[in-house]
Scaffold this motif. Structure first.
Motif, PDB file in Angstrom:
ATOM      1  N   PRO A  89      -9.165  -9.348  -7.299  1.00 33.75           N
ATOM      2  CA  PRO A  89      -9.668 -10.720  -7.443  1.00 33.75           C
ATOM      3  C   PRO A  89     -10.960 -10.792  -8.269  1.00 33.75           C
ATOM      4  CG  PRO A  89      -9.630 -10.045  -5.117  1.00 33.75           C
ATOM      5  CD  PRO A  89      -9.119  -8.909  -5.930  1.00 33.75           C
ATOM      6  N   GLY A  90     -11.711  -9.708  -8.321  1.00 38.34           N
ATOM      7  CA  GLY A  90     -12.954  -9.683  -9.091  1.00 38.34           C
ATOM      8  C   GLY A  90     -12.750  -9.385 -10.566  1.00 38.34           C
ATOM      9  N   ASP A  91     -11.587  -8.839 -10.913  1.00 37.96           N
ATOM     10  CA  ASP A  91     -11.280  -8.485 -12.301  1.00 37.96           C
ATOM     11  C   ASP A  91      -9.762  -8.548 -12.467  1.00 37.96           C
ATOM     12  OD1 ASP A  91     -10.860  -7.430 -14.811  1.00 37.96           O
ATOM     13  OD2 ASP A  91     -11.915  -5.541 -14.428  1.00 37.96           O
ATOM     14  N   ARG A  92      -9.268  -9.659 -12.948  1.00 36.12           N
ATOM     15  CA  ARG A  92      -7.820  -9.912 -13.026  1.00 36.12           C
ATOM     16  C   ARG A  92      -7.080  -8.882 -13.887  1.00 36.12           C
ATOM     17  NH1 ARG A  92      -6.121 -12.962  -9.347  1.00 36.12           N
ATOM     18  NH2 ARG A  92      -4.433 -13.845 -10.540  1.00 36.12           N
ATOM     19  N   ARG A  93      -7.802  -8.080 -14.673  1.00 34.37           N
ATOM     20  CA  ARG A  93      -7.157  -7.058 -15.512  1.00 34.37           C
ATOM     21  C   ARG A  93      -6.967  -5.749 -14.749  1.00 34.37           C
ATOM     22  NH1 ARG A  93     -11.537  -6.446 -19.681  1.00 34.37           N
ATOM     23  NH2 ARG A  93     -12.672  -6.913 -17.794  1.00 34.37           N
ATOM     24  N   SER A  94      -7.562  -5.647 -13.587  1.00 32.73           N
ATOM     25  CA  SER A  94      -7.554  -4.404 -12.815  1.00 32.73           C
ATOM     26  C   SER A  94      -6.696  -4.566 -11.552  1.00 32.73           C
ATOM     27  CB  SER A  94      -8.999  -4.050 -12.438  1.00 32.73           C
ATOM     28  OG  SER A  94      -9.040  -2.836 -11.745  1.00 32.73           O
ATOM     29  N   TYR A  95      -6.230  -3.430 -11.048  1.00 30.82           N
ATOM     30  CA  TYR A  95      -5.422  -3.435  -9.830  1.00 30.82           C
ATOM     31  C   TYR A  95      -6.111  -2.612  -8.745  1.00 30.82           C
ATOM     32  CZ  TYR A  95      -1.572  -5.233 -12.628  1.00 30.82           C
ATOM     33  OH  TYR A  95      -0.784  -5.998 -13.436  1.00 30.82           O
ATOM     34  N   LEU A  96      -5.935  -3.071  -7.529  1.00 37.17           N
ATOM     35  CA  LEU A  96      -6.380  -2.325  -6.361  1.00 37.17           C
ATOM     36  C   LEU A  96      -5.144  -1.682  -5.747  1.00 37.17           C
ATOM     37  CD1 LEU A  96      -8.784  -4.989  -4.808  1.00 37.17           C
ATOM     38  CD2 LEU A  96      -9.326  -3.137  -6.409  1.00 37.17           C
ATOM     39  N   LEU A  97      -5.306  -0.474  -5.230  1.00 32.56           N
ATOM     40  CA  LEU A  97      -4.180   0.287  -4.695  1.00 32.56           C
ATOM     41  C   LEU A  97      -4.257   0.355  -3.169  1.00 32.56           C
ATOM     42  CD1 LEU A  97      -4.450   3.182  -7.294  1.00 32.56           C
ATOM     43  CD2 LEU A  97      -2.981   1.159  -7.416  1.00 32.56           C
ATOM     44  N   PHE A  98      -3.134   0.036  -2.544  1.00 40.69           N
ATOM     45  CA  PHE A  98      -3.078   0.021  -1.082  1.00 40.69           C
ATOM     46  C   PHE A  98      -1.882   0.831  -0.598  1.00 40.69           C
ATOM     47  CE2 PHE A  98      -5.461  -3.743  -2.179  1.00 40.69           C
ATOM     48  CZ  PHE A  98      -6.455  -3.778  -1.207  1.00 40.69           C
ATOM     49  N   PRO A  99      -2.037   1.518   0.529  1.00 42.24           N
ATOM     50  CA  PRO A  99      -0.895   2.233   1.106  1.00 42.24           C
ATOM     51  C   PRO A  99       0.069   1.236   1.755  1.00 42.24           C
ATOM     52  CG  PRO A  99      -2.797   2.418   2.554  1.00 42.24           C
ATOM     53  CD  PRO A  99      -3.254   1.688   1.317  1.00 42.24           C
ATOM     54  N   THR A 100       1.329   1.572   1.721  1.00 44.82           N
ATOM     55  CA  THR A 100       2.343   0.763   2.404  1.00 44.82           C
ATOM     56  C   THR A 100       2.510   1.299   3.829  1.00 44.82           C
ATOM     57  OG1 THR A 100       4.127   2.221   1.704  1.00 44.82           O
ATOM     58  CG2 THR A 100       3.596   0.346   0.234  1.00 44.82           C
ATOM     59  N   ARG A 101       3.313   0.594   4.597  1.00 46.18           N
ATOM     60  CA  ARG A 101       3.620   1.050   5.963  1.00 46.18           C
ATOM     61  C   ARG A 101       4.274   2.442   5.905  1.00 46.18           C
ATOM     62  NH1 ARG A 101       4.594  -2.762   9.608  1.00 46.18           N
ATOM     63  NH2 ARG A 101       4.473  -1.886  11.671  1.00 46.18           N
ATOM     64  N   LYS A 102       5.130   2.650   4.913  1.00 48.87           N
ATOM     65  CA  LYS A 102       5.793   3.952   4.728  1.00 48.87           C
ATOM     66  C   LYS A 102       4.746   5.056   4.579  1.00 48.87           C
ATOM     67  CE  LYS A 102       8.963   6.352   1.563  1.00 48.87           C
ATOM     68  NZ  LYS A 102       9.856   6.215   0.388  1.00 48.87           N
ATOM     69  N   ALA A 103       3.704   4.796   3.798  1.00 48.50           N
ATOM     70  CA  ALA A 103       2.640   5.790   3.589  1.00 48.50           C
ATOM     71  C   ALA A 103       1.881   6.050   4.886  1.00 48.50           C
ATOM     72  CB  ALA A 103       1.686   5.321   2.501  1.00 48.50           C
ATOM     73  N   GLU A 104       1.561   4.998   5.595  1.00 48.27           N
ATOM     74  CA  GLU A 104       0.814   5.145   6.849  1.00 48.27           C
ATOM     75  C   GLU A 104       1.617   5.942   7.883  1.00 48.27           C
ATOM     76  OE1 GLU A 104      -0.056   1.039   7.568  1.00 48.27           O
ATOM     77  OE2 GLU A 104      -1.785   1.071   6.209  1.00 48.27           O
ATOM     78  N   GLU A 105       2.914   5.707   7.923  1.00 53.75           N
ATOM     79  CA  GLU A 105       3.774   6.459   8.841  1.00 53.75           C
ATOM     80  C   GLU A 105       3.949   7.909   8.390  1.00 53.75           C
ATOM     81  OE1 GLU A 105       7.324   4.068   8.969  1.00 53.75           O
ATOM     82  OE2 GLU A 105       6.379   2.558  10.275  1.00 53.75           O
ATOM     83  N   PHE A 106       3.825   8.142   7.094  1.00 55.04           N
ATOM     84  CA  PHE A 106       3.992   9.479   6.535  1.00 55.04           C
ATOM     85  C   PHE A 106       2.743  10.346   6.676  1.00 55.04           C
ATOM     86  CE2 PHE A 106       3.791  12.248   2.678  1.00 55.04           C
ATOM     87  CZ  PHE A 106       4.809  13.121   3.028  1.00 55.04           C
ATOM     88  N   LEU A 107       1.574   9.744   6.866  1.00 47.93           N
ATOM     89  CA  LEU A 107       0.312  10.493   6.909  1.00 47.93           C
ATOM     90  C   LEU A 107       0.341  11.686   7.861  1.00 47.93           C
ATOM     91  CD1 LEU A 107      -2.567  10.955   5.959  1.00 47.93           C
ATOM     92  CD2 LEU A 107      -3.326   9.231   7.614  1.00 47.93           C
ATOM     93  N   PRO A 108       0.841  11.574   9.099  1.00 48.35           N
ATOM     94  CA  PRO A 108       0.864  12.765   9.967  1.00 48.35           C
ATOM     95  C   PRO A 108       1.711  13.908   9.399  1.00 48.35           C
ATOM     96  CG  PRO A 108       1.243  10.774  11.260  1.00 48.35           C
ATOM     97  CD  PRO A 108       1.276  10.372   9.816  1.00 48.35           C
ATOM     98  N   VAL A 109       2.803  13.565   8.741  1.00 49.45           N
ATOM     99  CA  VAL A 109       3.655  14.591   8.110  1.00 49.45           C
ATOM    100  C   VAL A 109       2.892  15.255   6.969  1.00 49.45           C
ATOM    101  CG1 VAL A 109       5.806  15.010   6.841  1.00 49.45           C
ATOM    102  CG2 VAL A 109       5.763  13.376   8.743  1.00 49.45           C
ATOM    103  N   LEU A 110       2.266  14.448   6.132  1.00 47.62           N
ATOM    104  CA  LEU A 110       1.481  14.975   5.010  1.00 47.62           C
ATOM    105  C   LEU A 110       0.386  15.901   5.519  1.00 47.62           C
ATOM    106  CD1 LEU A 110       0.638  15.091   2.042  1.00 47.62           C
ATOM    107  CD2 LEU A 110      -0.639  12.961   2.414  1.00 47.62           C
TER     108      LEU A 110
END
Length: 144
Positions: A89-110
């Motif tokens: 929202p602060g820079d419309r040319r840039s993207y912020l990266l967020f983990p999905t639910r799949k990633a959060e569930e995968f964290l213990p395996v990782l």
């Protein structure tokens, strides 16, 4: 022949490089079934899990990868469903990266796979040697 002679003849950089390549092969095999490929994708995923809303540029700086590797890894993680990009929202040319639910569930395996890798790598070291190795590697770490 003195066993210490071997240590003096083997360049430290070569040893570190060999260890790194061996660990990358192990991690690629272990994480391949989860659609986590090579190129340190697990490093990017773990960083995004620990700092949701980070940018590609910040990942590049923090993880010491080049921009192309970061872009490729982020794209592959997004295609595999582990992360999502949201417009900054602060820079419309840039993207912020967020983990999905799949990633959060995968964290213990990782984390289990990473712990197993470290345990395998240091299996013949005492606890004192592990601590000493960690301290020495931190001491010589290059921040170029």
């Amino acid at each position: 022949m003195n066993p210490n002679d071997t240590f003096r003849k083997e360049p430290i950089g070569r040893l570190i490089s060999h260890i790194h390549r061996s660990q990358q092969k192990y991690l690629s095999r272990s994480l391949g079934e989860y659609d986590i490929g090579g190129g340190g994708q697990y490093s990017f995923l773990k960083a995004i899990l620990h700092s949701p809303g980070t940018t590609q540029e910040q990942l590049t700086c923090d993880l010491k990868f080049d921009k192309a590797t970061t872009a490729r890894s982020v794209k592959q993680l997004e295609e595999a469903g582990y992360i999502e990009r949201r417009t900054d929202p602060g820079d419309r040319r840039s993207y912020l990266l967020f983990p999905t639910r799949k990633a959060e569930e995968f964290l213990p395996v990782l984390q289990r796979v990473l712990d197993e890798s470290n345990a395998k790598m240091t299996r013949d070291l005492t606890e004192e040697e592990k601590q000493q190795l960690t301290l020495l590697l931190q001491k010589i770490r290059l921040d170029l």
